[in-house]
Design a protein around this motif. Structure first.
Motif, PDB file in Angstrom:
ATOM      1  N   UNK A 113      -4.931 -16.465   6.921  1.00  0.00           N
ATOM      2  CA  UNK A 113      -5.835 -17.161   5.999  1.00  0.00           C
ATOM      3  C   UNK A 113      -6.193 -18.525   6.574  1.00  0.00           C
ATOM      4  N   UNK A 114      -7.096 -19.212   5.905  1.00  0.00           N
ATOM      5  CA  UNK A 114      -7.479 -20.560   6.354  1.00  0.00           C
ATOM      6  C   UNK A 114      -6.324 -21.540   6.180  1.00  0.00           C
ATOM      7  N   UNK A 115      -5.325 -21.198   5.382  1.00  0.00           N
ATOM      8  CA  UNK A 115      -4.153 -22.049   5.166  1.00  0.00           C
ATOM      9  C   UNK A 115      -3.001 -21.678   6.092  1.00  0.00           C
ATOM     10  N   UNK A 116      -3.236 -20.783   7.024  1.00  0.00           N
ATOM     11  CA  UNK A 116      -2.187 -20.277   7.893  1.00  0.00           C
ATOM     12  C   UNK A 116      -1.803 -18.873   7.442  1.00  0.00           C
ATOM     13  N   UNK A 117      -0.671 -18.394   7.916  1.00  0.00           N
ATOM     14  CA  UNK A 117      -0.230 -17.043   7.583  1.00  0.00           C
ATOM     15  C   UNK A 117       0.492 -17.072   6.243  1.00  0.00           C
ATOM     16  N   UNK A 118       0.043 -16.206   5.333  1.00  0.00           N
ATOM     17  CA  UNK A 118       0.677 -16.062   4.022  1.00  0.00           C
ATOM     18  C   UNK A 118       1.584 -14.838   4.069  1.00  0.00           C
ATOM     19  N   UNK A 119       2.793 -14.959   3.551  1.00  0.00           N
ATOM     20  CA  UNK A 119       3.748 -13.861   3.618  1.00  0.00           C
ATOM     21  C   UNK A 119       3.977 -13.212   2.267  1.00  0.00           C
ATOM     22  N   UNK A 120       3.901 -11.895   2.250  1.00  0.00           N
ATOM     23  CA  UNK A 120       4.101 -11.122   1.018  1.00  0.00           C
ATOM     24  C   UNK A 120       5.067  -9.982   1.297  1.00  0.00           C
ATOM     25  N   UNK A 121       6.024  -9.797   0.393  1.00  0.00           N
ATOM     26  CA  UNK A 121       6.946  -8.668   0.487  1.00  0.00           C
ATOM     27  C   UNK A 121       6.490  -7.582  -0.466  1.00  0.00           C
ATOM     28  N   UNK A 122       6.398  -6.360   0.044  1.00  0.00           N
ATOM     29  CA  UNK A 122       6.053  -5.232  -0.814  1.00  0.00           C
ATOM     30  C   UNK A 122       7.301  -4.779  -1.554  1.00  0.00           C
ATOM     31  N   UNK A 123       7.129  -4.421  -2.819  1.00  0.00           N
ATOM     32  CA  UNK A 123       8.240  -3.837  -3.556  1.00  0.00           C
ATOM     33  C   UNK A 123       8.526  -2.465  -2.958  1.00  0.00           C
ATOM     34  N   UNK A 124       9.711  -1.910  -3.207  1.00  0.00           N
ATOM     35  CA  UNK A 124       9.980  -0.557  -2.711  1.00  0.00           C
ATOM     36  C   UNK A 124       8.940   0.465  -3.175  1.00  0.00           C
ATOM     37  N   UNK A 125       8.476   0.345  -4.423  1.00  0.00           N
ATOM     38  CA  UNK A 125       7.463   1.285  -4.921  1.00  0.00           C
ATOM     39  C   UNK A 125       6.147   1.142  -4.152  1.00  0.00           C
ATOM     40  N   UNK A 126       5.733  -0.083  -3.863  1.00  0.00           N
ATOM     41  CA  UNK A 126       4.494  -0.304  -3.111  1.00  0.00           C
ATOM     42  C   UNK A 126       4.628   0.219  -1.689  1.00  0.00           C
ATOM     43  N   UNK A 127       5.775  -0.022  -1.074  1.00  0.00           N
ATOM     44  CA  UNK A 127       6.010   0.484   0.281  1.00  0.00           C
ATOM     45  C   UNK A 127       5.984   2.009   0.291  1.00  0.00           C
TER      46      UNK A 127
ATOM     47  N   UNK B   4       4.259   3.970  -1.768  1.00  0.00           N
ATOM     48  CA  UNK B   4       2.867   4.390  -1.933  1.00  0.00           C
ATOM     49  C   UNK B   4       2.134   4.277  -0.603  1.00  0.00           C
ATOM     50  N   UNK B   5       2.314   3.163   0.095  1.00  0.00           N
ATOM     51  CA  UNK B   5       1.672   2.969   1.390  1.00  0.00           C
ATOM     52  C   UNK B   5       2.118   4.049   2.373  1.00  0.00           C
ATOM     53  N   UNK B   6       3.395   4.319   2.407  1.00  0.00           N
ATOM     54  CA  UNK B   6       3.929   5.345   3.291  1.00  0.00           C
ATOM     55  C   UNK B   6       3.370   6.718   2.933  1.00  0.00           C
ATOM     56  N   UNK B   7       3.373   7.066   1.650  1.00  0.00           N
ATOM     57  CA  UNK B   7       2.895   8.381   1.215  1.00  0.00           C
ATOM     58  C   UNK B   7       1.414   8.573   1.528  1.00  0.00           C
ATOM     59  N   UNK B   8       0.592   7.552   1.285  1.00  0.00           N
ATOM     60  CA  UNK B   8      -0.842   7.678   1.540  1.00  0.00           C
ATOM     61  C   UNK B   8      -1.110   7.780   3.037  1.00  0.00           C
ATOM     62  N   UNK B   9      -0.407   6.979   3.845  1.00  0.00           N
ATOM     63  CA  UNK B   9      -0.601   7.019   5.287  1.00  0.00           C
ATOM     64  C   UNK B   9      -0.164   8.368   5.842  1.00  0.00           C
ATOM     65  N   UNK B  10       0.949   8.897   5.353  1.00  0.00           N
ATOM     66  CA  UNK B  10       1.433  10.202   5.817  1.00  0.00           C
ATOM     67  C   UNK B  10       0.492  11.315   5.399  1.00  0.00           C
ATOM     68  N   UNK B  11      -0.010  11.250   4.161  1.00  0.00           N
ATOM     69  CA  UNK B  11      -0.932  12.284   3.685  1.00  0.00           C
ATOM     70  C   UNK B  11      -2.229  12.249   4.481  1.00  0.00           C
ATOM     71  N   UNK B  12      -2.690  11.051   4.844  1.00  0.00           N
ATOM     72  CA  UNK B  12      -3.908  10.926   5.648  1.00  0.00           C
ATOM     73  C   UNK B  12      -3.697  11.541   7.015  1.00  0.00           C
ATOM     74  N   UNK B  13      -2.556  11.295   7.613  1.00  0.00           N
ATOM     75  CA  UNK B  13      -2.239  11.848   8.934  1.00  0.00           C
ATOM     76  C   UNK B  13      -2.172  13.373   8.854  1.00  0.00           C
TER      77      UNK B  13
END
Length: 142
Positions: A112-126, A128-137
Motif C-alpha cells: 500500500x502507499x503506507x507500506x506493507x500491511x499485514x493481515x492474518x487469515x482465520x483458519x476458516x478463511x485459509x 476457503x482459499x485452499x478449497x477454491x484454489x484446489x477446486x480450480x486446479x
C-alpha cells in the motif's frame, strides 16, 4: 458438483489490528479480455487507504513457505476505461503453487502507499482459499 466452489465467490473482512480494514473476495476472472483463473480482490474499507497497483501480494504460512501473487489490478477496469480505483487491488491466485496446506494459518502482506500491511487469515478463511484454489486446479486439469 465438484466444480461449483471454483465458480463461486467468497468474501470476508480483514483487520490488521492497526486500523486498516480490507474486504477480500476470491472469484473466477469473468472477463474474456484478461487471462482466466482465480483472483483475489482487496478493497480498502477506509477512505484514504491506497493499495499498490504494481507490487505483488505475498502470502506466507507458519512453516516459512512463501508465495508471490502477480498484481492484476489492471483487470479492475475495462481496458481504456479510466483509472484503477485507489482503494482496490487484484492478484492472480493461479501463482499459489504448490497449494498451501489447509492446516496452516496464512498471512497476507499487502502493498500500500503506507507500506506493507499485514493481515492474518482465520483458519476458516485459509480453508476457503485452499478449497477454491484446489477446486480450480482440479477443474483446469479435467
Amino acid at each position: 458438483m465438484g466444480a461449483a466452489p471454483a465458480l463461486a465467490s467468497e468474501s470476508w473482512s480483514l483487520n490488521d489490528g492497526a486500523g486498516h480494514r480490507l474486504n477480500a473476495r476470491v472469484f473466477k476472472q469473468p472477463f474474456p479480455e484478461f487471462p482466466s483463473g482465480l483472483r483475489l480482490r482487496l478493497n480498502a474499507l477506509e477512505p484514504g487507504t491506497r493499495l499498490d497497483h504494481q507490487e505483488e501480494l505475498v502470502l506466507s504460512d507458519s512453516s516459512g513457505q512463501e508465495w508471490s501473487l502477480p498484481n492484476r489490478s489492471e483487470e479492475l477496469v475495462e481496458k481504456g476505461r479510466g483509472p484503477i480505483p485507489a482503494g482496490s487491488a487484484q492478484f492472480d491466485l493461479e501463482a499459489l503453487m504448490p497449494r498451501p496446506s489447509e492446516a496452516l494459518p496464512l498471512h497476507l502482506a499487502v502493498p500500500s502507499s503506507e507500506g506493507v500491511l499485514g493481515f492474518d487469515l482465520t483458519p476458516d478463511e485459509a480453508m476457503v482459499l485452499h478449497a477454491m484454489a484446489s477446486a480450480s486446479q482440479d477443474t483446469d486439469q479435467a
